[in-house]
Design an enzyme around this catalytic site. Structure first.
Site, PDB file in Angstrom:
ATOM      1  N   SER A 161      10.814  21.053  -2.679  1.00 47.14           N
ATOM      2  CA  SER A 161      12.166  20.527  -2.834  1.00 47.14           C
ATOM      3  C   SER A 161      13.066  21.425  -2.002  1.00 47.14           C
ATOM      4  O   SER A 161      13.060  22.648  -2.165  1.00 47.14           O
ATOM      5  CB  SER A 161      12.580  20.548  -4.307  1.00 47.14           C
ATOM      6  N   GLU A 162      13.841  20.822  -1.077  1.00 51.51           N
ATOM      7  CA  GLU A 162      14.492  21.639  -0.045  1.00 51.51           C
ATOM      8  C   GLU A 162      15.612  22.529  -0.570  1.00 51.51           C
ATOM      9  O   GLU A 162      16.097  23.391   0.153  1.00 51.51           O
ATOM     10  CB  GLU A 162      14.968  20.765   1.119  1.00 51.51           C
ATOM     11  N   ASN A 163      16.036  22.342  -1.820  1.00 47.62           N
ATOM     12  CA  ASN A 163      17.006  23.280  -2.369  1.00 47.62           C
ATOM     13  C   ASN A 163      16.364  24.612  -2.746  1.00 47.62           C
ATOM     14  O   ASN A 163      17.069  25.542  -3.126  1.00 47.62           O
ATOM     15  CB  ASN A 163      17.723  22.675  -3.582  1.00 47.62           C
ATOM     16  N   SER A 178      13.873  27.945   2.834  1.00 47.93           N
ATOM     17  CA  SER A 178      13.357  26.595   2.607  1.00 47.93           C
ATOM     18  C   SER A 178      13.316  25.789   3.907  1.00 47.93           C
ATOM     19  O   SER A 178      12.311  25.149   4.229  1.00 47.93           O
ATOM     20  CB  SER A 178      14.243  25.878   1.581  1.00 47.93           C
TER      21      SER A 178
END
Lengths: 229, 219
Positions: free
Chosen positions: B46-48, B88
């Site tokens: 998840s890119e967060n 990320s």
């Protein structure tokens, strides 16, 4: 060394109208809620806020929007905010949208003394307008410039009196890269301990980047999208 | 019968391989997590700032510090890890993510994608979509083949503002599975009961049909 301040009001001293602020967080997760609240109690205006998102109407940076204290937002995604939309459509607010990874890297670069760099994101889109294009390994890249801010305001889970920070779970997000890119960086933490009490092998943000730190109380930590099984 | 959203996700899940690190976008792509084949291990990014994203928390166990890129409360699986946004996107940009699945408004027969902005409507932003499509080695688009009023979304050229150019390699729609190659859209599979003629009629871009086209098989 004395980085510890008593509260958010003391922490934000020196911020002036027209300044550029970096504000950490992703959505409402990991936002410096006490400093944002303290800013709403000032008459500061014309702020430029670099923040991945713009909060919701009644929490986060949405509170500064309600008071019309923000002139410009630099973000990657700004949905979920009716007042934001109203100000944007009425020309009261400037918005610069940046791909999220480019935004994070521009902050990182700003803190790391790298004035500019190339990334592939946005090539061939409207994000590329006016930007230098250069191919590396036959793949086109855009030249992107570092970002810095007059003040960066971040939130961590634990911190010590030297400003060393540890984030909780996904609340690290933009807080770490932004912490490195403020000329003055303020950290608010849930728990502030004397130097030496945090494990030096588990620090996420070394204290060198932090000028002021304080412990906030009663964090609301609002959930934007509550999803359960 | 055209595929439901769940069935599109189920078909995409067949593309997963053991050990894959996968980024799933919001909408149909999120559903792919429900159909990970038995016996393989896939790590969701998840890119967060998380690898090893797990399902939604049990009732009452939501943690405001643990969210996905759609800002939904989630959990983390054993072996998962948290990191900051710059890290990320470094792993995304650096090509360390094996597969990205995302939605789209339109895709062109040269692999361009439009997915973030409809002129005249509120602009919310591109989030991480431009970074993901520009960097991923392997991108699958999950989308409806046509708009609600029957207009093709698989075009010669996108009409909406682009998210990325020449980046999409595979598309799974409610009607078909297609590769995007130098020749255009190459029809690989069709939804059960949907004819090649139906797919031709629903595809505005160049469509290549070679030999017999099998029906999609869902386990």
């Amino acid at each position: 060394m004395n980085k510890v301040v008593q509260n958010a009001k003391e922490a934000i001293a020196g911020i002036e109208s027209g300044m550029t602020l970096m504000v950490g967080g992703f959505g409402l997760c990991g936002i410096p809620e006490h400093c944002i609240h303290a800013l709403t109690e000032t008459e500061l205006k014309e702020l430029t806020c670099i923040s991945n998102n713009a909060g919701v109407d009644d929490f986060g940076l949405g509170l500064l929007l309600q008071k019309k204290q923000i002139k410009k937002m630099i973000s990657s995604y700004v949905g979920e905010n009716a007042e934001f939309e109203r100000q944007l459509l009425h020309g009261e607010l400037e918005v610069e949208l940046i791909p999220q990874g480019t935004l994070a890297e521009r902050c990182r670069a700003g803190g790391a003394g790298i004035p500019a760099f190339y990334v592939p994101a946005g090539y061939g889109t409207e994000v590329a307008e006016g930007k230098e294009v250069r191919a590396f390994n036959d793949k086109p890249h855009l030249l992107e410039y570092a970002l810095t801010a007059d003040f960066a305001i971040v939130k961590a889970w634990k911190g010590d009196t030297h400003g060393n920070l540890i984030y909780k779970e996904t609340a690290g997000n933009f807080n770490h890269p932004m912490a490195t890119a403020g000329r003055i960086t303020i950290a608010e933490v849930e728990e502030l301990v004397p130097a030496g009490q945090l494990n030096p092998m588990q620090i996420h943000t070394p204290g060198v980047y932090i000028k002021r730190i304080f412990q906030g109380t009663h964090y609301e930590k609002r959930i934007e999208q509550l999803t359960e099984q | 019968m055209s595929l439901t959203k769940q069935q599109i996700a189920q078909r995409i899940a067949q593309e997963l391989k053991d050990g894959y690190y996968v980024n799933l976008g919001i909408g149909i792509p999120t559903l792919v997590a429900n159909y990970i084949p038995e016996g393989i291990e896939v790590v969701l990014q998840s890119e967060n700032g998380m690898l090893g994203m797990g399902p939604f928390p049990k009732k009452g166990a939501a943690d405001p510090d643990l969210i996905n890129a759609g800002k939904q409360t989630v959990t983390i699986r054993p072996g998962g890890v948290f990191f900051d946004s710059a890290t990320s996107f470094a792993m995304i940009r650096g090509g360390h993510i094996d597969l990205t699945v995302l939605g789209a408004f339109e895709v062109s027969d040269t692999g361009d994608i439009a997915s973030w902005k409809i002129p005249g409507k509120m602009v919310k932003g591109m989030g991480g979509a431009m970074d993901l499509v520009a960097a991923a080695k392997n991108i699958i688009v999950a989308m409806q083949h046509t708009s609600k009023d029957g207009q093709s979304k698989l075009l010669t050229q996108c009409t909406l503002p682009l998210t990325g150019v020449k980046c999409i390699k595979k598309i799974v729609t409610d009607l078909a599975v297609l590769d995007v190659t130098d020749e255009g859209f190459v029809l690989l599979e069709r939804a059960p009961g949907v004819s090649v003629e139906d797919i031709k009629a629903a595809t505005a871009g160049r469509l290549v049909v070679k030999g017999n086209i099998p029906e999609i098989v869902l386990a």
